[in-house]
Design a protein around this motif. Structure first.
Motif, short mmCIF file in Angstrom:
data_model
loop_
_atom_site.label_atom_id
_atom_site.label_comp_id
_atom_site.label_asym_id
_atom_site.label_seq_id
_atom_site.Cartn_x
_atom_site.Cartn_y
_atom_site.Cartn_z
N HIS A 145 3.01 2.96 -11.34
CA HIS A 145 2.03 1.90 -11.99
C HIS A 145 0.53 2.39 -11.71
O HIS A 145 -0.29 2.03 -12.92
CB HIS A 145 2.18 0.63 -10.93
CG HIS A 145 3.39 0.05 -11.23
ND1 HIS A 145 3.93 -0.81 -10.16
CD2 HIS A 145 4.18 0.11 -12.11
CE1 HIS A 145 5.00 -1.30 -10.83
NE2 HIS A 145 5.38 -0.90 -11.98
N TYR A 195 -2.27 2.98 -15.17
CA TYR A 195 -3.33 1.84 -14.89
C TYR A 195 -2.80 0.66 -14.80
O TYR A 195 -3.41 -0.35 -15.50
CB TYR A 195 -4.34 2.05 -16.07
CG TYR A 195 -4.97 3.56 -15.81
CD1 TYR A 195 -5.93 3.90 -14.82
CD2 TYR A 195 -4.55 4.54 -16.71
CE1 TYR A 195 -6.54 5.15 -15.01
CE2 TYR A 195 -4.98 5.75 -16.73
CZ TYR A 195 -6.10 6.30 -15.66
OH TYR A 195 -6.77 7.36 -15.72
N TRP A 196 -1.54 0.45 -14.43
CA TRP A 196 -1.15 -0.97 -14.52
C TRP A 196 -1.55 -1.63 -13.21
O TRP A 196 -2.02 -1.06 -12.17
CB TRP A 196 0.38 -1.10 -14.28
CG TRP A 196 1.32 -0.64 -15.46
CD1 TRP A 196 0.89 0.09 -16.62
CD2 TRP A 196 2.54 -1.08 -15.97
NE1 TRP A 196 1.66 0.04 -17.75
CE2 TRP A 196 2.77 -0.82 -17.26
CE3 TRP A 196 3.36 -2.01 -15.35
CZ2 TRP A 196 4.05 -1.11 -17.72
CZ3 TRP A 196 4.51 -2.33 -15.99
CH2 TRP A 196 5.00 -1.85 -17.31
N VAL A 197 -1.76 -3.23 -13.35
CA VAL A 197 -1.83 -3.83 -12.15
C VAL A 197 -1.18 -3.69 -10.93
O VAL A 197 0.41 -3.96 -11.23
CB VAL A 197 -2.34 -5.49 -12.49
CG1 VAL A 197 -2.58 -6.12 -11.31
CG2 VAL A 197 -3.28 -5.48 -13.78
N ASN A 242 -0.16 -5.66 -8.23
CA ASN A 242 -0.18 -6.64 -7.49
C ASN A 242 1.15 -7.10 -7.10
O ASN A 242 1.46 -7.93 -6.16
CB ASN A 242 -0.88 -8.10 -8.15
CG ASN A 242 -0.10 -8.51 -9.37
OD1 ASN A 242 0.11 -7.48 -10.19
ND2 ASN A 242 0.11 -9.73 -9.59
N HIS A 260 -4.66 0.01 -3.28
CA HIS A 260 -4.89 -0.65 -4.70
C HIS A 260 -3.92 -1.99 -4.63
O HIS A 260 -4.34 -2.79 -5.56
CB HIS A 260 -4.43 0.45 -5.63
CG HIS A 260 -5.34 1.47 -5.90
ND1 HIS A 260 -6.57 1.25 -6.55
CD2 HIS A 260 -5.52 2.78 -5.30
CE1 HIS A 260 -7.31 2.31 -6.67
NE2 HIS A 260 -6.77 3.25 -5.95
N TYR A 261 -2.60 -2.07 -4.09
CA TYR A 261 -1.77 -3.16 -4.08
C TYR A 261 -2.69 -4.39 -3.40
O TYR A 261 -2.67 -5.45 -4.21
CB TYR A 261 -0.71 -2.85 -3.28
CG TYR A 261 -0.09 -4.18 -2.80
CD1 TYR A 261 0.84 -4.72 -3.92
CD2 TYR A 261 -0.09 -4.33 -1.40
CE1 TYR A 261 1.46 -6.02 -3.44
CE2 TYR A 261 0.73 -5.62 -0.85
CZ TYR A 261 1.50 -6.60 -2.00
OH TYR A 261 2.07 -7.38 -1.73
N TYR A 318 -5.97 -4.65 -3.17
CA TYR A 318 -6.79 -4.75 -3.93
C TYR A 318 -6.79 -5.73 -5.20
O TYR A 318 -7.40 -6.77 -5.63
CB TYR A 318 -7.85 -3.66 -4.41
CG TYR A 318 -8.83 -3.81 -5.44
CD1 TYR A 318 -10.13 -4.08 -4.84
CD2 TYR A 318 -8.80 -3.50 -6.97
CE1 TYR A 318 -11.25 -4.17 -5.76
CE2 TYR A 318 -9.89 -3.81 -7.65
CZ TYR A 318 -11.08 -4.26 -7.11
OH TYR A 318 -12.02 -4.33 -7.94
N ASP A 319 -5.85 -5.54 -6.01
CA ASP A 319 -5.15 -6.13 -6.97
C ASP A 319 -4.61 -7.76 -6.66
O ASP A 319 -4.49 -8.31 -7.51
CB ASP A 319 -4.08 -5.28 -7.89
CG ASP A 319 -4.64 -4.22 -8.36
OD1 ASP A 319 -5.91 -4.13 -8.72
OD2 ASP A 319 -3.86 -3.20 -8.75
N ASN A 320 -4.37 -7.71 -5.44
CA ASN A 320 -4.30 -9.03 -4.71
C ASN A 320 -5.39 -9.81 -4.21
O ASN A 320 -5.19 -10.83 -3.47
CB ASN A 320 -2.92 -9.07 -3.88
CG ASN A 320 -1.57 -8.97 -4.59
OD1 ASN A 320 -1.06 -9.86 -4.99
ND2 ASN A 320 -1.04 -7.79 -4.46
N GLU A 321 -6.45 -9.16 -4.57
CA GLU A 321 -7.60 -9.92 -4.00
C GLU A 321 -7.62 -9.91 -2.54
O GLU A 321 -8.64 -10.74 -1.92
CB GLU A 321 -8.16 -11.22 -4.68
CG GLU A 321 -8.17 -11.04 -6.07
CD GLU A 321 -8.34 -12.60 -6.71
OE1 GLU A 321 -8.47 -13.53 -5.93
OE2 GLU A 321 -8.20 -12.63 -8.05
#
Length: 568
Positions: free
Chosen positions: A79, A83-85, A87, A119-120, A122-125
């Motif tokens: 992922h 460059y996949w999200v 989350n 990054h996981y 981060y993508d979940n804010e």
């Protein structure tokens, strides 16, 4: 022996089924393991294909810990590379915990899991957890003296820090990166990132100093012109914010001249920046001129980038207000509507993508079910074949056992014949045995297998019976009882009077045969029961008569006085 065969077959079949199931599970896990290894091999050159391959891996919750952690790390890396999200990569923290176990302690995979987990988050804010994860990874890399991994983690931390608005922490991490990064060709980029962090933290002087150093690094390293323009544009913009608009205009015009000579698409960005600098100086004519030049050279790329498009819209709205003294909503409304329409379109694309993915997952599940059915059928077929093999073995063993029993019976019959041939003067026992053989339908036993030995036996039986007995006649016990009473001084009458209420008819008959000196094997032939059955009946008789376990039954029953007789 029969029960032993049944027990062996039962446990053998259960073991076979268990082994078949275990083998099927092992085969399935081995197949999934191969998919994960294949995905890892192609991940860098074709991450999309690696993702598709990993998505075909099913039942990960049934995997052993090592394989589940490896799958999580492989999918997260795919992922990230594509460059996949990220989350939905919720297994990454699990992978990190597994590789951090003392008995595993795989530092390389720990560092990779730290980066991907950051990054996981981060993508979940979850920006704070993301930053903490990167810092932890950097600490582990420093302890293991893995400079390359530490540099990689520090380079990846830029977006994490910006999302968390923790620019002080970001500045510290970027300084660490500049201290340990030996790649001088990237030094300008490190200074540029540090300058942006200083600027966001409102440390303008430090930002300008970092940008000057970035410019020097670019000039000395003869790096690409595009990288130089990017640094100089940032430098000019921050100078303008610091009030140095004249110097900013000078720098921006130098960049603009090079953009015009090369036909660079960012020419419009230089015009737009110059318009802002003159707006800060209060020179509206120049500001309006450069804004018009920006609109005339504007390329579709600008409209596709919401950040740049918003930048244009805000500046034009502000200039309209300065010139006309009124705030117009038209451009803002158009921009907002475009944002909303783009949002709806993106949502529809996501929904459509989700439906397609769900359909692909359903198709893949159907394929998995078909494979599972084929595997189950194959295992069942093997189980059935082995069960049939067990049945054949059991049948052959049983047949062999029965043949042995029949041979023993035939041998007993031959012995009886040898003992009873000749005159009855041989003794009372021979006489009773002759009577039994005469009445017993032994021909029926051997008629179905007319071998030469059996034919000889039939001839002998015919001679003993004086050929006046029909071959199918059975024993007539009423006649035999009279014979036994005559030969053995009323034996049958005596035991029936004494024990007739205790022993049943079959047991009385067995007592008569024992009195006639029949062996257990011979009795089994006469009454057509197994030797075990004869032994069981003898045991029951001893129990009913209160005898010892090994005591002779015939001896115990002899002599018994007849009813009405007294002792002489």
């Amino acid at each position: 022996m029969k029960k032993d065969y049944k027990k062996v077959l039962k446990y053998g079949f259960v073991s076979l089924v268990c082994l078949s199931i275990l083998a099927a599970c092992r085969d399935d896990i081995s197949l999934q393991h191969m998919k994960i290894e294949k995905a890892e091999q192609i991940m860098q050159r074709n991450p999309e294909e690696a993702i598709a391959l990993l998505q075909s891996v099913k039942n990960t919750e049934m995997f052993p810990d090592f394989l589940r952690a490896r799958f999580a790390l492989a999918l997260g890396q795919a992922h990230f590379t594509a460059y996949w999200v990220m989350n939905e990569d919720s297994l990454l923290p699990y992978a990190l915990q597994y590789y951090a176990r003392p008995e595993v302690s795989d530092t390389q995979r720990i560092l990779r899991a730290c980066k991907l987990s950051a990054h996981y988050f981060y993508d979940n804010e979850r920006y704070k957890e993301a930053t903490e994860m990167m810092v932890e990874g950097s600490r582990i890399a420093a302890l293991s003296n893995d400079t390359a991994a530490r540099i990689d983690l520090l380079r990846s931390v830029a977006n994490i820090g910006e999302g968390n608005d923790d620019f002080k922490g970001l500045i510290q991490l970027q300084k660490q990166l500049m201290e340990i990064d030996p790649d001088t060709t990237r030094r300008y980029s490190n200074y540029n990132s540090l300058a942006v962090s200083y600027f966001c933290e409102n440390l303008t002087d430090s930002a300008l100093l970092a940008l000057r150093k970035a410019s020097e690094c670019l000039y000395t390293s003869a790096d690409s012109v595009q990288a130089l323009h990017h640094v100089i544009r940032n430098y000019a913009d921050i100078l303008s914010d610091a009030g140095e608009n004249r110097e900013a205009i000078s720098l921006q015009q130098r960049i603009l001249q090079q953009y015009k000579e090369t036909g660079h698409p960012f020419e419009c960005l230089s015009y737009q920046s110059l318009s802002r600098y003159f707006l800060n100086l209060g020179q509206m004519d120049s500001a309006r001129y450069y804004m018009q030049k920006a609109d005339s050279t504007r390329v579709p790329y600008i409209d596709q980038d919401l950040s740049l498009s918003n930048y244009f819209m805000v500046q034009k709205t502000l200039m309209d207000y300065v010139e006309n003294g009124s705030f117009k909503i038209r451009d803002i409304a158009f921009f907002s509507n475009r944002l909303y329409n783009n949002f709806i379109r993106d949502q529809r694309k996501l929904a459509q993508k989700g439906k397609v993915q769900l359909l692909l997952q359903q198709q893949n599940m159907n394929l998995q079910l078909e494979k599972q059915k084929e595997r189950t059928f194959f295992v069942g077929l093997i189980s059935l074949c082995i069960l049939l093999l067990f049945a054949v073995i059991w049948y052959l063993q049983r047949r062999k056992h029965l043949l042995l029993e029949k041979e023993e019976e035939l041998e007993a019959l031959r012995r009886l014949l040898r003992e009873t041939e000749g005159d009855i003067s041989g003794g009372n026992d021979k006489f009773v045995k002759k009577m039994l053989l005469q009445q017993l339908g032994l021909i029926r036993i051997v008629a179905t297998n007319p071998s030469s030995d059996h034919q000889e036996l039939l001839v002998q039986m015919g001679r003993i019976a004086n050929k006046d007995v029909v071959a199918d006649d059975l024993l007539v016990w009423n006649d035999l009882y009279k014979t036994i009473d005559m030969v053995y001084d009323g034996f049958y009458t005596r035991i029936s009077q004494k024990y007739g209420h205790i022993l049943n008819e079959k047991e009385l008959q067995l007592c008569c045969l024992l009195k006639s000196d029949f062996s257990t094997k011979e009795i089994s032939v006469v009454i057509q029961q197994s030797i075990r059955t004869v032994y069981q009946r003898k045991t029951v008789i001893r129990q009913k008569l209160g005898m010892e376990e090994k005591e002779d039954i015939a001896g115990f029953l002899t002599p018994l006085p007849l009813k009405g007789e007294g002792n002489t």
